[in-house]
Design a protein around this motif. Sequence first.
Motif, PDB file in Angstrom:
ATOM      1  N   GLU A   1      21.846  69.588 -41.303  1.00 37.97           N
ATOM      2  CA  GLU A   1      23.151  69.680 -40.320  1.00 37.97           C
ATOM      3  C   GLU A   1      23.046  70.980 -39.520  1.00 37.97           C
ATOM      4  N   ALA A   2      22.604  72.077 -40.051  1.00 37.98           N
ATOM      5  CA  ALA A   2      22.396  73.315 -39.431  1.00 37.98           C
ATOM      6  C   ALA A   2      21.458  73.470 -38.141  1.00 37.98           C
ATOM      7  N   ALA A   3      20.427  72.798 -38.451  1.00 36.89           N
ATOM      8  CA  ALA A   3      19.350  72.732 -37.394  1.00 36.89           C
ATOM      9  C   ALA A   3      19.746  72.557 -35.819  1.00 36.89           C
ATOM     10  N   PRO A   4      20.428  71.496 -35.572  1.00 34.66           N
ATOM     11  CA  PRO A   4      20.740  71.596 -34.169  1.00 34.66           C
ATOM     12  C   PRO A   4      21.821  72.748 -33.645  1.00 34.66           C
ATOM     13  N   HIS A   5      22.420  73.253 -34.593  1.00 35.46           N
ATOM     14  CA  HIS A   5      23.490  74.463 -34.226  1.00 35.46           C
ATOM     15  C   HIS A   5      22.580  75.719 -34.007  1.00 35.46           C
ATOM     16  N   LEU A   6      21.309  75.740 -34.500  1.00 37.05           N
ATOM     17  CA  LEU A   6      20.681  76.935 -34.406  1.00 37.05           C
ATOM     18  C   LEU A   6      20.139  77.185 -32.940  1.00 37.05           C
ATOM     19  N   LYS A   7      20.110  76.085 -32.186  1.00 37.22           N
ATOM     20  CA  LYS A   7      20.207  76.117 -30.790  1.00 37.22           C
ATOM     21  C   LYS A   7      21.145  76.455 -29.746  1.00 37.22           C
ATOM     22  N   GLN A   8      22.296  76.638 -30.370  1.00 39.82           N
ATOM     23  CA  GLN A   8      23.560  76.713 -29.634  1.00 39.82           C
ATOM     24  C   GLN A   8      24.253  78.080 -29.909  1.00 39.82           C
ATOM     25  N   GLU A   9      25.360  78.158 -29.128  1.00 39.65           N
ATOM     26  CA  GLU A   9      26.151  79.459 -29.288  1.00 39.65           C
ATOM     27  C   GLU A   9      26.838  79.695 -30.684  1.00 39.65           C
ATOM     28  N   ASP A  10      26.926  78.650 -31.397  1.00 42.29           N
ATOM     29  CA  ASP A  10      27.316  78.744 -32.665  1.00 42.29           C
ATOM     30  C   ASP A  10      26.322  79.341 -33.693  1.00 42.29           C
ATOM     31  N   GLN A  11      25.024  79.792 -33.323  1.00 41.00           N
ATOM     32  CA  GLN A  11      23.963  79.534 -34.208  1.00 41.00           C
ATOM     33  C   GLN A  11      24.285  80.776 -35.307  1.00 41.00           C
ATOM     34  N   ALA A  12      24.946  81.922 -35.118  1.00 40.86           N
ATOM     35  CA  ALA A  12      25.174  83.233 -35.810  1.00 40.86           C
ATOM     36  C   ALA A  12      25.667  82.824 -36.991  1.00 40.86           C
ATOM     37  N   GLY A  13      26.730  82.039 -37.063  1.00 40.91           N
ATOM     38  CA  GLY A  13      27.449  81.348 -38.153  1.00 40.91           C
ATOM     39  C   GLY A  13      26.788  80.480 -39.011  1.00 40.91           C
ATOM     40  N   TRP A  14      25.952  79.740 -38.426  1.00 37.42           N
ATOM     41  CA  TRP A  14      25.053  78.783 -39.215  1.00 37.42           C
ATOM     42  C   TRP A  14      23.931  79.810 -39.845  1.00 37.42           C
ATOM     43  N   LEU A  15      23.386  80.768 -39.089  1.00 43.82           N
ATOM     44  CA  LEU A  15      22.215  81.456 -39.691  1.00 43.82           C
ATOM     45  C   LEU A  15      22.791  82.083 -40.839  1.00 43.82           C
ATOM     46  N   GLU A  16      24.106  82.544 -41.063  1.00 50.47           N
ATOM     47  CA  GLU A  16      24.785  83.228 -42.135  1.00 50.47           C
ATOM     48  C   GLU A  16      24.975  81.947 -43.299  1.00 50.47           C
ATOM     49  N   ARG A  17      25.170  81.006 -42.887  1.00 49.82           N
ATOM     50  CA  ARG A  17      25.290  80.096 -44.047  1.00 49.82           C
ATOM     51  C   ARG A  17      24.194  79.744 -44.649  1.00 49.82           C
ATOM     52  N   LEU A  18      23.151  79.594 -43.766  1.00 47.23           N
ATOM     53  CA  LEU A  18      21.441  79.236 -44.494  1.00 47.23           C
ATOM     54  C   LEU A  18      21.138  80.423 -45.154  1.00 47.23           C
ATOM     55  N   GLU A  19      21.414  81.721 -44.762  1.00 44.28           N
ATOM     56  CA  GLU A  19      21.117  82.857 -45.425  1.00 44.28           C
ATOM     57  C   GLU A  19      21.904  82.887 -46.958  1.00 44.28           C
ATOM     58  N   ASP A  20      23.201  82.477 -47.024  1.00 44.85           N
ATOM     59  CA  ASP A  20      23.740  82.358 -48.269  1.00 44.85           C
ATOM     60  C   ASP A  20      23.036  81.270 -49.111  1.00 44.85           C
ATOM     61  N   GLU A  21      22.637  80.294 -48.495  1.00 36.01           N
ATOM     62  CA  GLU A  21      21.966  79.208 -49.313  1.00 36.01           C
ATOM     63  C   GLU A  21      20.360  79.383 -49.473  1.00 36.01           C
ATOM     64  N   ASN A  22      20.021  80.285 -48.966  1.00 34.84           N
ATOM     65  CA  ASN A  22      18.505  80.578 -48.961  1.00 34.84           C
ATOM     66  C   ASN A  22      17.747  80.318 -50.282  1.00 34.84           C
ATOM     67  N   GLY A  23      18.284  80.814 -51.390  1.00 37.68           N
ATOM     68  CA  GLY A  23      17.792  80.642 -52.881  1.00 37.68           C
ATOM     69  C   GLY A  23      17.785  79.175 -53.035  1.00 37.68           C
ATOM     70  N   ASN A  24      18.946  78.437 -52.728  1.00 34.64           N
ATOM     71  CA  ASN A  24      18.767  76.968 -53.097  1.00 34.64           C
ATOM     72  C   ASN A  24      17.720  76.349 -52.218  1.00 34.64           C
ATOM     73  N   MET A  25      17.340  76.755 -50.938  1.00 35.44           N
ATOM     74  CA  MET A  25      16.271  76.343 -50.061  1.00 35.44           C
ATOM     75  C   MET A  25      15.061  76.503 -50.975  1.00 35.44           C
ATOM     76  N   ARG A  26      14.927  77.596 -51.507  1.00 37.62           N
ATOM     77  CA  ARG A  26      13.641  77.955 -51.967  1.00 37.62           C
ATOM     78  C   ARG A  26      13.499  77.054 -53.354  1.00 37.62           C
ATOM     79  N   ALA A  27      14.620  76.654 -53.934  1.00 34.05           N
ATOM     80  CA  ALA A  27      14.559  75.636 -55.220  1.00 34.05           C
ATOM     81  C   ALA A  27      14.013  74.437 -54.733  1.00 34.05           C
ATOM     82  N   VAL A  28      14.765  73.995 -53.393  1.00 36.02           N
ATOM     83  CA  VAL A  28      14.194  72.628 -53.087  1.00 36.02           C
ATOM     84  C   VAL A  28      12.813  72.649 -52.941  1.00 36.02           C
ATOM     85  N   PHE A  29      12.095  73.808 -52.178  1.00 40.84           N
ATOM     86  CA  PHE A  29      10.574  73.679 -52.278  1.00 40.84           C
ATOM     87  C   PHE A  29       9.903  73.957 -53.480  1.00 40.84           C
TER      88      PHE A  29
END
Length: 145
Positions: free
Chosen positions: A6-34
């Motif tokens: 969901e975040a990926a297309p937003h990372l090319k737009q003006e609202d990217q800062a908020g999405w980067l923060e959301r992904l940062e908050d979930e980075n541990g979960n992303m690592r768990a998926v890997f």
Amino acid sequence: MALAEEAAPHLKQEDQAGWLERLEDENGNMRAVFRWAKEHGEAGNVEAAETGLRLVIALERFWRGRVYLREGLEQTVAVLAIGRPAGAIRARALKVAATLADARGDYPTAHSLLEEGLQILRELGDERSLVDTLQNLGNVLFAQE
């Protein structure tokens, strides 16, 4: 996974800062998926390998935006190694890995990854992605000089 895609297309737009923060908050979960994808992919679960590749593709701009280039490249190479999902998803993940290697100044690795992706894209007849990847390869070759 759903958040990253969901975040990926937003990372090319003006609202990217908020999405980067959301992904940062979930980075541990992303690592768990890997970790999950690697464990299950090594056991032969192609779906796990594809999940890892999808996550790689979704997180490319996050890794570049947060300058997690090494981690992104390591995760991508590890997921690429666990299985051989063929086709466009592998070619896209190879391009992500090449982009991260290029950003780190590792031009030989970027070159090798792009060449593998080009082979897949030629087999698929995906001319648009082929042109895009050839442009990336040209940039890498230029940077090497």
